[in-house]
Motif scaffolding. Structure first.
Motif, PDB file in Angstrom:
ATOM      1  N   VAL A   1       0.970  -1.134   0.085  1.00 21.89           N
ATOM      2  CA  VAL A   1      -0.013   0.002   0.079  1.00 21.89           C
ATOM      3  C   VAL A   1       1.116   1.323   0.121  1.00 21.89           C
ATOM      4  N   LYS A   2       0.575   2.364  -0.788  1.00 24.61           N
ATOM      5  CA  LYS A   2       1.248   3.494  -0.875  1.00 24.61           C
ATOM      6  C   LYS A   2       0.350   4.717  -0.781  1.00 24.61           C
ATOM      7  N   CYS A   3       0.486   5.644   0.209  1.00 24.38           N
ATOM      8  CA  CYS A   3      -0.270   6.653   0.205  1.00 24.38           C
ATOM      9  C   CYS A   3      -0.176   7.773  -1.010  1.00 24.38           C
TER      10      CYS A   3
ATOM     11  N   PRO B   1      -0.363  14.554   3.765  1.00 27.85           N
ATOM     12  CA  PRO B   1      -0.191  13.483   4.610  1.00 27.85           C
ATOM     13  C   PRO B   1       0.580  12.380   4.328  1.00 27.85           C
ATOM     14  N   CYS B   2       0.950  12.280   3.089  1.00 30.88           N
ATOM     15  CA  CYS B   2       1.937  10.990   2.665  1.00 30.88           C
ATOM     16  C   CYS B   2       3.235  11.086   3.044  1.00 30.88           C
TER      17      CYS B   2
ATOM     18  N   LYS C   1      -5.997   8.795   0.481  1.00 33.27           N
ATOM     19  CA  LYS C   1      -5.844   8.111  -0.918  1.00 33.27           C
ATOM     20  C   LYS C   1      -4.790   7.113  -0.807  1.00 33.27           C
ATOM     21  N   ILE C   2      -4.945   6.007  -1.537  1.00 37.91           N
ATOM     22  CA  ILE C   2      -3.696   4.821  -1.790  1.00 37.91           C
ATOM     23  C   ILE C   2      -3.977   4.346  -2.897  1.00 37.91           C
ATOM     24  N   ASP C   3      -2.943   3.855  -3.280  1.00 37.22           N
ATOM     25  CA  ASP C   3      -2.688   2.720  -4.633  1.00 37.22           C
ATOM     26  C   ASP C   3      -2.267   1.393  -3.724  1.00 37.22           C
TER      27      ASP C   3
END
Length: 126
Positions: A69-71, A81-82, A122-124
């Motif tokens: 998971v990546k922000c 936030p990331c 939000k993520i990928d």
């Protein structure tokens, strides 16, 4: 020797790009009580874990699946936030019906990729 190192670097680079190309977008929240879980009952599965939302749950077929998971950004007024470039690997151990995100990360996993003050990001994931 140099040619072998260059080949290894190229293979790693291509694998990384293929993984990112298969990423799915979503959102993430976090939680802090890890047992009992829908997949493993009262058996602790560590802290780098996540719960799957209804669209991913598939009657529990997703239990034990591993995701990276990546922000990718903010969903609310918390600026930036990331933590740039950071990823976290989590194991699906629970179900989060109506949790408000695609993945509900453990607090420890969320803190690895983003400022927890954000609450939702939000993520990928892949």
């Amino acid at each position: 020797m140099f040619q072998e190192m260059a080949s290894i670097f190229y293979i790693v680079l291509v694998c990384s790009l293929v993984s990112m190309a298969n990423a799915a977008p979503g959102t993430a929240t976090f939680y802090q009580q890890y047992t009992p879980s829908a997949c493993y009952g009262n058996t602790p599965e560590g802290v780098m874990i996540a719960a799957a939302s209804d669209p991913l749950w598939d009657n529990g077929a997703i239990c034990g699946k591993i995701f990276t998971v990546k922000c990718t950004g903010a969903t609310n007024p918390v600026p930036h936030p990331c933590y740039d470039g950071k990823t976290v690997t989590v194991k699906i151990v629970d179900h989060c019906p109506g949790c408000g995100g695609t993945l509900d990360l453990s607090k420890e996993a969320f803190e690895t990729i983003a400022n927890p003050v954000a609450g939702v990001i939000k993520i990928d994931f892949w």
